[in-house]
Design a protein around this motif. Sequence first.
Motif, short mmCIF file in Angstrom:
data_model
loop_
_atom_site.label_atom_id
_atom_site.label_comp_id
_atom_site.label_asym_id
_atom_site.label_seq_id
_atom_site.Cartn_x
_atom_site.Cartn_y
_atom_site.Cartn_z
N UNK A 83 0.81 -1.20 0.00
CA UNK A 83 0.00 0.00 0.00
C UNK A 83 0.86 1.27 0.00
N UNK A 84 2.15 1.14 0.24
CA UNK A 84 3.07 2.27 0.47
C UNK A 84 3.69 2.75 -0.85
N UNK A 125 1.71 -4.06 7.77
CA UNK A 125 0.31 -3.65 7.88
C UNK A 125 0.17 -2.14 7.79
N UNK A 126 -0.86 -1.72 7.11
CA UNK A 126 -1.17 -0.30 6.96
C UNK A 126 -2.05 0.22 8.10
N UNK A 127 -2.76 -0.67 8.74
CA UNK A 127 -3.77 -0.26 9.71
C UNK A 127 -3.14 0.22 11.02
N UNK A 175 -0.06 -5.35 14.17
CA UNK A 175 1.20 -5.97 14.54
C UNK A 175 2.42 -5.76 13.69
N UNK A 176 2.32 -5.80 12.37
CA UNK A 176 3.53 -5.79 11.55
C UNK A 176 4.13 -4.40 11.36
N UNK A 177 3.38 -3.36 11.59
CA UNK A 177 3.88 -2.02 11.28
C UNK A 177 4.80 -1.49 12.33
#
Length: 133
Positions: free
Chosen positions: A94-95, A125-127, A131-133
Amino acid sequence: MNRLLKGPIAFIAILLGLLVLNSCAEKRPPLVTIVEEGYEPFLLGDIYPEALQAEPYSDWYQSTYDKYEPMAEVMTVLQEKAGEFNYMIFLGTWCEDSQYDVPRLMKILDLLEVSHKKIHMIAVDEREGEGYK
């Protein structure tokens, strides 16, 4: 002896051979695609380079990959050692920065003939607060 190989023993031998070949095949993790209201679909977790060549990611991936021409001088310097390393790439499908830089990096690695087995990609993750961001 020949008769034994034509019957059930031959069948079992072939079956065992196929099982061994299947167990030696490269195993890839299943792709996780997040589809959530308010967000474009995006990949999350372990991915592999070929995943970016599928819709909807191929729209930005393939055009950037195809257009990019790395500098010859830089490629000459990188050529000597590129295959000696493993690569870990964190990206967001998304980036905009990832959409610009990852296809260019992959073009360089492909031209250097770096095996995709040496490339580990993790999609973040974008949200907010996930967790992943």
